[in-house]
Design an enzyme around this catalytic site. Structure first.
Site, mmCIF file in Angstrom:
data_model
loop_
_atom_site.group_PDB
_atom_site.id
_atom_site.type_symbol
_atom_site.label_atom_id
_atom_site.label_comp_id
_atom_site.label_asym_id
_atom_site.label_seq_id
_atom_site.Cartn_x
_atom_site.Cartn_y
_atom_site.Cartn_z
ATOM 1 N N ARG A 72 12.295 74.388 12.718
ATOM 2 C CA ARG A 72 11.346 73.711 13.473
ATOM 3 C C ARG A 72 11.501 72.250 13.635
ATOM 4 N NH1 ARG A 72 5.237 73.953 11.173
ATOM 5 N NH2 ARG A 72 6.235 72.402 9.763
ATOM 6 N N ARG A 80 -9.028 73.104 6.450
ATOM 7 C CA ARG A 80 -8.815 74.116 5.022
ATOM 8 C C ARG A 80 -8.527 73.317 3.817
ATOM 9 N NH1 ARG A 80 -3.669 76.991 4.507
ATOM 10 N NH2 ARG A 80 -2.019 75.572 5.302
ATOM 11 N N ARG A 91 11.011 74.026 7.769
ATOM 12 C CA ARG A 91 10.183 72.905 7.889
ATOM 13 C C ARG A 91 11.335 71.742 7.831
ATOM 14 N NH1 ARG A 91 6.800 75.896 4.872
ATOM 15 N NH2 ARG A 91 4.843 76.724 5.569
ATOM 16 N N ASN A 123 -1.898 79.286 10.363
ATOM 17 C CA ASN A 123 -2.602 78.039 9.502
ATOM 18 C C ASN A 123 -3.384 77.322 10.464
ATOM 19 O OD1 ASN A 123 -1.106 79.453 7.544
ATOM 20 N ND2 ASN A 123 -0.117 77.668 6.741
ATOM 21 N N ASP A 124 -2.415 76.694 11.461
ATOM 22 C CA ASP A 124 -3.200 75.561 12.426
ATOM 23 C C ASP A 124 -3.918 76.544 13.519
ATOM 24 O OD1 ASP A 124 -2.598 73.044 11.336
ATOM 25 O OD2 ASP A 124 -0.749 73.017 12.456
ATOM 26 N N GLU A 137 0.134 77.600 17.886
ATOM 27 C CA GLU A 137 -0.686 77.285 16.958
ATOM 28 C C GLU A 137 -1.921 76.231 17.397
ATOM 29 O OE1 GLU A 137 1.604 74.666 14.166
ATOM 30 O OE2 GLU A 137 2.582 73.888 16.040
ATOM 31 N N HIS A 151 4.083 70.023 -4.319
ATOM 32 C CA HIS A 151 5.554 70.381 -4.857
ATOM 33 C C HIS A 151 5.130 71.085 -6.142
ATOM 34 C CE1 HIS A 151 8.093 67.216 -2.867
ATOM 35 N NE2 HIS A 151 8.048 68.208 -2.075
#
Length: 585
Positions: free
Chosen positions: A345, A477, A305, A466-467, A443, A198
């Site tokens: 998503r 990562r 998200r 990313n994934d 992904e 955050h």
């Protein structure tokens, strides 16, 4: 003192120069002692008074937010207020005081450590970093209990001769950052944190240069040291030489000039020099983020998200968000985008990030019952979310995006549950978009390599880089010991990316990239050369990517990208991508 350099995680771009101001964690000063039985209730009262004081403090911060603040800032304060009210933080320490006779500070630290250990079992970086929010609320409580304060020195904002302040801390909460914003606060450096914390999100929204994940910066940097933050690279230079200081001040001035120029292209369409229009979308975590997306000129939301609704649901009761609560949030986003599409998503939680903290965690949670696998195993939870998303589609264009699909039967089961949710709404005469588009996140390497079965069944595709990179390279990562191996330009990653984009375009099915690569200008021209026509990113990166697009020629990039894809040497690929970036048409 000799100059030295620290390397961490870049989370907010820009250059900051100033004097270090250290914030000491209250947890370091906590005393551990047992209270007499006759004093237990007095200790409970002292703890509850601290909870009430922090609640009032958060309400004051929320109320005093400037009207022009990014909407998500208030939402972060709301999340901290919810965590403060959660029994795991508001009541469990009381039980510890009563049953173990610990003093209030010790009881609180004990409970925070227990909850933090549960979060450490979570594999997903975004949800794992929610542990930080619990710790930050706990830190706020400790400061009240111990009588310490989180504050910056008083500086007259009109006195330009005063240096800006670089806050250096083990960690810093979004609420504290908001309190500092009206001071000479130029940037911050923290030992903890990651891309999805955050605090990182607030830094980006406030446009404050920051570097996090520095491990021990708060121990190495001394009070009043001169500090440079290079937010682009996640680099911190301590006690720089006069020459280095001058060079970075010039870079700082250049950044300011560049940002001013970017503002002029906000209303321009993203069209390459040879006439191809590119769609630029925004990634959001909260419905209120839509305001920032609109202000950045996004064509829509490419990734919403939905996990944010499930954040803070970590008490023993495990009360999940209701259909009405979810519907209200999704509708807010859809209406806020004023006719632009919103891609939602579905829930990406599971055994690695359990909704039930008492649940046994999988031995290898990254490969366990997560995302769509979890949702298919909990059909009622999934149907509730699907119904809420479908209902929101009556108020504007909505797309459904399914994460972590790898098998044909998973796709078919998902489509069956969507059909079931639709029929339920029809039976109840509740409106929704009958032709809502359904897409898949690509992904997992298996999904990229077996793309035809996705093309056959889905309306669109979204590549989660990313994934995809993480799974292709078997690299976590956010693990500092191996994060240097995380490489978007690895030949295997580029092969999968190019293959998915090419197959989707050949089949005339829309494809986008919604991972970090989409918002990183180092890769914009490479992705264009692969044929990507749709990018989705954090709104703060949108104008920089648009500028790259406006200065690019697709025909030329396509030829160069074909040469890059034939290479298997990482150094040669990196050099060719850099040369591509430097081309002037």
């Amino acid at each position: 003192m000799a100059s030295f350099t620290l390397h961490g995680i870049p989370v907010s771009r820009g250059i900051a120069v100033g004097r270090a101001h250290l914030l000491t964690p209250a947890a370091l000063d906590v005393k551990h002692y047992l209270v007499a039985e006759t004093q237990v209730e007095a200790e409970v009262l002292r703890f509850r008074d601290a909870v009430e004081a922090v609640r009032e403090e958060l309400q004051t911060i929320r109320r005093d937010l400037p009207k022009d603040s990014p909407a998500e800032l208030g939402a972060f304060i709301d999340v901290h207020t919810l965590i403060l009210a959660d029994p795991m933080l508001a009541e469990m320490p009381v039980d510890i005081i009563r049953h173990r006779q610990y003093n209030a500070e010790w009881a609180l630290v004990t409970q925070i450590e227990e909850v933090s250990a549960q979060f450490d079992e979570i594999e997903d970086p975004y949800l794992r970093e929610r542990k930080t929010d619990v710790q930050q609320v706990g830190e706020r409580l400790l400061k009240v209990l111990t009588g310490t304060a989180t504050a910056l020195p008083e500086i007259d904002g009109e006195d330009s001769s005063q240096p800006n302040i670089i806050v250096v801390a083990h960690d810093i909460s979004p609420a504290d950052m908001l309190q500092f914003r009206d001071r000479a606060f130029a940037g911050f450096v923290t030992d903890l944190g990651g891309q999805n914390s955050h605090t990182a999100i607030v830094a980006r929204s406030l446009d404050i240069p920051a570097a996090v994940g520095m491990d021990n910066a708060s121990q190495l940097i001394l009070q009043d040291d001169w500090v440079i933050i290079d937010g682009d690279g996640g680099v911190v230079i301590v006690d720089p030489s006069p020459l280095v200081l001058m060079q970075y001040r010039e870079r700082q001035a250049q950044h300011a000039r560049d940002r001013k120029k970017l503002g002029k292209i906000k209303k321009l369409p993203a069209i390459t020099r040879d006439g191809t229009e590119i769609t630029l979308l925004a990634n959001i975590e909260l419905p209120e983020d839509c305001k920032h997306a609109m202000e950045s000129g996004a064509h829509g939301v490419g990734l919403f998200r939905s996990e944010f609704l499930f954040m803070g649901r970590i008490d023993e009761k495990q009360e999940l968000p209701t259909e009405e609560e979810q519907f209200s949030a999704y509708k807010f986003a859809v209406v806020a985008m004023k006719g632009r599409p919103v891609t939602i998503r579905t829930l990406d939680v599971g055994a690695d990030k359990p909704l039930d903290t008492a649940e046994q965690t999988a031995l290898n949670p990254a490969l366990g019952l997560r995302a769509i696998r979890y949702c298919l195993a909990e059909p009622q939870l999934f149907l509730t979310q699907l119904r809420a998303i479908l209902r929101a589609s009556a108020f504007g264009p909505v797309k459904l995006l399914i994460p972590m699909l790898a098998h044909a039967f998973e796709i078919d089961q998902t489509l069956s549950l969507i059909a079931q949710a639709k029929q339920q709404l029809r039976d109840e005469k509740i409106r929704f978009d009958e032709s809502i588009q359904i897409g898949a996140m690509i992904e997992i390497p298996a999904a990229a390599l077996a793309l035809p079965m996705f093309i056959k069944r889905m309306d669109f595709l979204s590549i989660g880089t990313n994934d995809l990179i993480q799974y292709t390279l078997a690299i976590d990562r956010v693990d500092h010991e191996v994060s240097h191996l995380y490489n978007p330009l690895h030949p295997a990653v580029l092969f999968l990316l190019a293959s998915v984009i090419a197959q989707a375009r050949k089949a005339e099915i829309p494809v986008s990239v919604c991972g970090e690569m989409a918002g990183d200008i180092k890769y914009t021209r490479l992705l264009l050369g692969m044929g990507l026509l749709e990018f989705s990113m954090d709104p703060t990166h949108l104008l920089s990517v648009k500028q790259e697009i406006l200065n690019s020629n697709l025909d030329s990039l396509t030829l160069q990208t074909k040469k890059i894809l034939r290479s298997t040497e990482p150094s040669a690929i990196a050099e060719a991508v850099q040369c591509m970036r430097e081309l002037v048409y």
